[in-house]
Design a protein around this motif. Structure first.
Motif, mmCIF file in Angstrom:
data_model
loop_
_atom_site.group_PDB
_atom_site.id
_atom_site.type_symbol
_atom_site.label_atom_id
_atom_site.label_comp_id
_atom_site.label_asym_id
_atom_site.label_seq_id
_atom_site.Cartn_x
_atom_site.Cartn_y
_atom_site.Cartn_z
ATOM 1 N N MET A 93 0.839 -1.203 0.000
ATOM 2 C CA MET A 93 0.000 0.000 0.000
ATOM 3 C C MET A 93 0.873 1.252 0.000
ATOM 4 O O MET A 93 0.584 2.224 -0.712
ATOM 5 N N PHE B 170 -0.302 5.171 -0.927
ATOM 6 C CA PHE B 170 -1.434 5.389 -0.037
ATOM 7 C C PHE B 170 -1.059 6.193 1.198
ATOM 8 O O PHE B 170 -1.931 6.810 1.813
ATOM 9 N N PHE B 171 0.207 6.182 1.587
ATOM 10 C CA PHE B 171 0.613 6.850 2.826
ATOM 11 C C PHE B 171 1.551 8.031 2.576
ATOM 12 O O PHE B 171 2.246 8.476 3.496
ATOM 13 N N GLN C 276 6.115 5.889 0.364
ATOM 14 C CA GLN C 276 6.254 5.240 -0.942
ATOM 15 C C GLN C 276 7.721 4.963 -1.252
ATOM 16 O O GLN C 276 8.073 3.865 -1.704
#
Length: 557
Positions: free
Chosen positions: A444, A449-450, A455
């Motif tokens: 994720m 997503f964060f 990433q």
């Protein structure tokens, strides 16, 4: 009710591929002492010969081109440190208990079926890198012989198969005989560049590649570069495939054993990281000599430029570079094909209760690799490896946590490595759960997503989460799911060799279990392949034919 053992055909019949230890190499088993006849040096040399690949140069060149020197340099070093430290316990346990990484994973918190997913992760490593190495060889075929890439891919795949069929017996000879030539050709162009081009190092350290900010350090680019380099963490699995043949430690010579294990185990990354840095240097050298950025990460282009500094003649440089590339790729792809065959054997024997032989899975693994080559995976190398590293790092992180925390410190995991179906729960939430959760979170993060930093550092997240969760889950479960029943035979006991009551062959006790269904000793492979017993040995009451479990040790000798 289970089928009575008396109703089963007596004597499991294996085909000739499985019955031949030279071909089979104990692919699903503990490697017995009678087969481990190589010296510490021979095993270490074979294991190190298996890392003669040029994927390191391709990865290093790709990182330099994509992220620039500064980020590639520190990313490679950070990944190498992590790979070295995580490789130490895996190498030690594999060499001490003579098991490959799949069997090791079973006993390090994953359970009998829980480790099947790691077999796929490891098999993916072997066919991804087989495809990468085959692509590099095909690029050399195209430049030197004019062979179109699609044909070169097929040729690069087919020439490996006859070499890997005979397993460790042939591989040990191949790697030892070719090692001096390979080492000479590896370092000669580097020395020639450093002596003959005084501008090379300055060009390298200022190399920005395609990135506008790549010449200076950028934490986001550094994290992404390290993440790609960390995809090589699963290489310890290939090293373990050789380390399992390490002879037992000899009194007064234990230093030889430790030196060989450290060199052939985590030590591979010292040479591996050096080759990645070499690749990033050669990418800048190739660009300085007229190669485009899009082609600068191809090892054949790197070494044409490098050998030109030695010979000064384009034709000779091309010939020597082509020979070196082909030799390197043969040396590594026999290992990729061999290790892939072991991993697929483990996976299918447990899920399908069938084992046609390790040799069959060589063709399967090579076939997947060829498909990836034909799909031109080399062009999206960074993306594939960046994604893959999240899962691979989570797996290794969970295994290492079990080996260094759960076993020696918490003492919730058995001190020895138990790999037999008869003694393991199908799933152990300690390692399996930690890996799945860590993989999900890091993937994720990888897809954004964060946020940008998560990433870029998704592989680091995978390692941290897996490493922390494993002991937490072990404490929460109090180690309940490691051993399903008290083993009569295990790596910590000593017995004479025993005949399997199913196939009739003789095996060392470390490879045997006591079977109530067959009323006698059973080897680990026959145990894995049995689909009729329904794991009756793990029940609390009475075995299938009325034999009390506490009476089994007498029947097993």
């Amino acid at each position: 009710m289970s089928t009575p053992a008396s109703a089963l055909p007596k004597g499991r019949q294996f085909n000739k591929l499985v019955s031949n230890p030279v071909l089979e190499d104990y692919s699903l088993r503990y490697a017995p002492s009678s087969f481990r006849t190589w010296s510490e040096f021979a095993v270490a040399s074979t294991a190190l010969g298996g890392i003669a690949y040029l994927a390191d140069q391709a990865i290093g060149g790709s990182l330099a081109v994509q992220f620039g020197f500064a980020n590639a340099f520190w990313g490679i070093l950070a990944a190498a440190l992590i790979i070295f430290l995580t490789g130490i316990p895996i190498a030690y346990y594999s060499a001490k208990y003579n098991v490959d990484v799949d069997l090791l994973t079973r006993g390090a918190g994953f359970g009998y079926l829980g480790s099947t997913i790691t077999s796929i992760i490891y098999a993916s490593f072997t066919f991804i890198f087989f495809a990468l190495e085959g692509s590099i060889m095909a690029q050399a075929f195209e430049i030197y012989f004019g062979i179109p890439l699609p044909v070169g891919y097929a040729l690069a795949s087919l020439i490996i198969i006859p070499l890997v069929v005979f397993g460790m017996t042939l591989l040990s000879k191949l790697q030892v005989w070719t090692q001096p030539i390979w080492l000479t050709l590896l370092f000669a162009p580097l020395i020639a560049v450093l002596i003959g081009d005084h501008q090379a190092l300055a060009d390298w350290t200022s190399f920005a590649g395609k990135s506008t900010s790549g010449a200076s350090f950028n934490p986001l680019l550094f994290g992404a570069a390290a993440g790609v380099a960390l995809s090589l963490i699963a290489q310890i699995g290939e090293q373990a495939d050789y380390l399992r043949f390490m002879p037992a430690q000899r009194k007064g010579h234990s230093w030889k054993w430790w030196l060989a294990v450290m060199l052939a185990g985590p030590g591979w990354v010292i040479l591996g990281a050096s080759k990645q840095l070499m690749g990033s240097l050669f990418a800048s050298v190739a660009v300085a000599n007229g190669t485009t950025l899009d082609k600068a990460n191809e090892p054949i282009q790197m070494y044409i430029s490098g050998f030109h500094y030695i010979f000064g003649h384009a034709g000779v440089a091309l010939t020597v570079a082509t020979f070196f590339v082909i030799l390197s790729q043969i040396k590594i792809n026999v290992t990729n094909a061999y290790s892939g065959s072991l991993s697929w054997s483990n996976f299918f024997s447990r899920t399908l209760h069938s084992h046609p032989g390790r040799v069959v899975w060589i063709f399967f693994n090579v076939g997947i690799s060829l498909t990836l080559m034909e799909a031109n995976m080399f062009s999206v190398l960074g993306k594939i490896l960046g994604f893959y590293s999240n899962v691979a790092v989570a797996w290794i992180g969970a295994v290492v946590a079990d080996l260094v925390i759960n076993k020696p410190l918490l003492k919730l995991s058995p001190s020895y490595l138990e790999f037999k179906r008869a003694h393991l729960y199908n799933f152990n939430p300690v390692g399996f759960g930690a890996m799945v959760i860590a993989s999900a979170i890091s993937i994720m993060a990888f897809f954004g997503f964060f946020g940008a930093y998560a990433q870029a550092f998704s592989a680091f997240i995978a390692l941290g989460v897996a490493f922390v969760l494993s002991p937490i889950i072990a404490l929460a479960t109090q180690g309940k799911y490691y051993i399903s029943r008290d083993p009569h035979y295990h790596a910590g006991t000593h017995h004479d060799a025993v005949n399997c009551s199913v196939c009739g062959f003789e095996y060392e006790p470390a490879d045997m279990a006591c079977c109530p269904f067959h009323e006698g000793p059973i080897c680990s492979l026959c145990c894995s392949l049995d689909s009729a017993c329904h794991d009756v040995c793990k029940t609390e009451s009475v075995a299938a034919n009325g034999v009390p479990l506490n009476a089994l040790p007498e029947r097993c000798g």
